[in-house]
Design an enzyme around this catalytic site. Structure first.
Site, mmCIF file in Angstrom:
data_model
loop_
_atom_site.group_PDB
_atom_site.id
_atom_site.type_symbol
_atom_site.label_atom_id
_atom_site.label_comp_id
_atom_site.label_asym_id
_atom_site.label_seq_id
_atom_site.Cartn_x
_atom_site.Cartn_y
_atom_site.Cartn_z
ATOM 1 C CB ALA B 167 -0.967 0.127 1.115
ATOM 2 N N GLY B 169 0.866 3.874 -1.289
ATOM 3 C CA GLY B 169 0.257 5.341 -1.299
ATOM 4 C C GLY B 169 -0.007 5.564 0.198
ATOM 5 C CG ASP B 170 -2.483 3.428 2.881
ATOM 6 O OD1 ASP B 170 -3.222 4.502 3.174
ATOM 7 O OD2 ASP B 170 -3.078 2.480 2.926
ATOM 8 C CB VAL B 171 4.175 3.400 2.608
ATOM 9 C CG1 VAL B 171 5.648 3.684 3.053
ATOM 10 C CG2 VAL B 171 3.771 2.092 3.145
ATOM 11 N N GLY B 174 2.060 8.605 5.026
ATOM 12 C CA GLY B 174 2.547 8.349 6.407
ATOM 13 C C GLY B 174 3.926 9.261 6.476
#
Lengths: 398, 398
Positions: B167, B169-171, B174
């Site tokens: 993922a 995009g999440d990483v 963050g």
């Protein structure tokens, strides 16, 4: 030179080249740090020769080095080294992404820098890191993508291991190092101590694979390529329509129920194969067939609009031309910003993703031409005279 | 509670769920911040129900929430809100990744937090950001991968747009938010001012696509899927052998010359199709055929060893099982670390990529069980009595 921005007052010596290091220092420069990019006289950063070009200037370089000032300095010459160390005395951070061992060979290892400035923060980005059996190997992005497990898990079950299009290892390495540098600067402001930061591209991608690693670490199942399907929820995938694919993520029962309603197939909710997320993940193949049969006479745009309207997360798969013209991404979020470059003229580069309401990021400077600010920086930081500058330049130190 | 680490003394209220926000706060917790994870009583973070599980505990959750303390608090209750605001008075940062508008609905918008603590730093991560036409849309990782252009450019020329396995995009979201938070904390230490940080998954991936965007922005060419091949250099690709593929990056003439020598085909260096990097990029297809013909009777491991030995960057394409057993990645770089969890027992999670020589990251705490530190935190921060804790718990506030 004091600049505006949330990191106003922070002074960074940027020895980095190509992508990972420059992207890291770009984050600091965008937020207002005075980032001094130091390049070899004559040649400069290798990426000055990477396309695409605008009026002969590398747009690759101009994107990654905006908001920085640039000077030339030959670190292989004794006088160049001494000038560098004098700058170290007056700055907060040094960032480099040479192959491990290079700073030592140059006589500019952490201990030497620290002897001149005990509070100096040194950040290093490399393919494999500063220690460990592979640390001397050169580390291009593709090497990190291959050795981290990212390539083996990206792509299609019947296809080859697949590289993520962008140099994601470089980007992750740059972001990780920026976090380390800022954490160290926080510590320095509180205690006056310096720090040595070591970030590798491989480690950075491994960290980014966390849930995928965890599947193997916790269950012993070795994650394989599964196309666009997500391991933990379904339908969370891309789906084909009459005119191309779009993505949808029904990550819970409520959203799946909405989908069944729109599909006019309420019986699917009671179907044992699909009645829970766990079962839908197990039966992802028949689930996808049913959804794609339903989509066969519909258009992707129409479906994204319809699904989004009822609250089902869905999105078009945009190409880069569409992204750069998107009203949300390009206009509202300002992810493509104009800069005025002395050689390239008016051009667009990629904006910054960190939106700060009190100290917004500004694009006040195009990337420097080679040595553009050498005289300005040396006068400002070290009070070097015009005559001295001429001599240093003639002798190849600048 | 003061912890060891480079961010010792930093106090963070972590309202985040699932991946992007927890990964951001994990960076701060790994570096020694006192991160207080606040969860809804009874239910907690959704990802507590995401596999894989160890003794019934989510390893997904345990990986992303190590080094944090956990408490329950019902932010929908008036008393819960007041307790939260009292904690805000004593902390430095609040981080959340609700859908935009949720903090406002809870009565916990930035202005309200600021009224209680003028120096508070609020970091928000969302799919599309806090403003712009799509800002209210929910933003899962696959949505960001699709809308940023990452999927349309990842994969094979004859294949479908491809999601990067993790993922990402999440990483990226963050990591970007962690940078914003630390930059804001630097500012706060210098001026006492707070900040409001808005990071979106879509913007974060767009930023990570920088060279790909730049091709379109500068030349008008719309980048397409090109498999594992790099647009700027060749041979920089994956190559098939008798027993699988490996990657190699000969990014300049010197390395290509070495390759021709090993292949025993010095004539290629003079071949007009291959005599410069530019020509090799143009003639990547015949170049790849020649290299793969040569590799047809060789093994991948043998070739990686041979090429690495002479200084040509090459690497195996590891699967996750191999990565977790690699002597460099797993042993020397400690990218998989043991923790001891009260329910799950001894287990391994993914390590941190930021290696700090003076203040090394430690894994001193497993992720909290739901509400594990509620009493401890409320006593420590707000001096709440045992009787009061019992009442709040009975009334569903905790």
């Amino acid at each position: 030179m004091e600049r505006n921005g949330i990191l106003s007052g922070l002074k960074v010596l940027d020895l980095t080249r190509i992508l990972a290091g420059p992207y890291c220092c770009m984050m600091l420069a965008d937020m207002g740090a005075d980032v001094i990019k130091i390049e070899m006289p004559q040649s400069g950063d290798d990426s000055r020769r990477f396309g695409p070009f605008v009026n002969g200037e590398s747009a690759y370089f101009m994107n990654l080095n905006r908001n920085k000032r640039g000077m030339t300095l030959n670190l292989k010459s004794a006088e160049g080294k001494e000038i560098f160390l004098k700058l170290v005395e007056k700055c907060d951070m040094v960032v480099e992404n040479y192959r491990p061992g290079t700073m030592e060979k140059l006589g500019l290892d952490y201990a030497t820098l620290k002897a001149r400035n005990p509070a100096i923060i040194l950040g290093s980005i490399s393919g494999f890191g500063q220690y460990g059996p592979y640390h001397e190997r050169p580390g291009y992005d593709i090497i990190a993508q291959a050795m981290s497990g990212l390539m083996s898990t990206t792509g299609w079950p019947d296809g080859e291991p697949t590289r993520t299009s962008t140099a994601i290892g470089d980007v992750l390495g740059g972001l990780g190092c920026a976090i380390g540098l800022l954490a160290a600067y926080v510590r320095r402001l509180k205690t006056g101590e310096g720090e040595r930061i070591d970030v590798s591209l491989v480690d950075s991608v491994v960290s980014g694979l966390e849930v995928i690693n965890q599947i193997y670490l916790s269950s012993g199942r070795n994650p394989q390529r599964s196309g666009n399907r997500y391991e933990s929820a379904y339908p969370y995938d891309s789906f084909k329509t009459a005119n191309g694919s779009f993505v949808m993520s029904c990550a819970n029962d409520k959203l799946f129920s909405k989908l069944c309603e729109i599909m006019n197939m309420p019986e699917l909710e009671a179907d044992e194969r699909f009645c829970s997320n766990k079962n839908r993940v197990q039966n992802h193949a028949p689930m996808k067939r049913i959804i794609e049969d339903w989509l066969a006479d519909k258009s992707a745009d129409e479906m994204v609009e319809k699904l989004t309207e009822v609250g089902i997360p869905a999105a078009p798969i945009l190409d880069i031309a569409q992204v750069t013209a998107d009203p949300h991404i390009a206009d509202a979020r300002e992810m493509f910003v104009p800069v005025d470059h002395p050689v390239a003229g008016n051009m667009k580069i990629t904006g910054n993703q960190i939106k700060l309401s009190q100290n917004p990021i500004q694009f006040e400077r195009a990337a420097p031409t080679l040595g553009q600010h050498t005289a300005e920086i040396l006068r400002e930081y070290l009070d070097v005279s015009r005559e001295e500058l001429a001599r240093l330049s003639a002798e190849g130190v600048l």
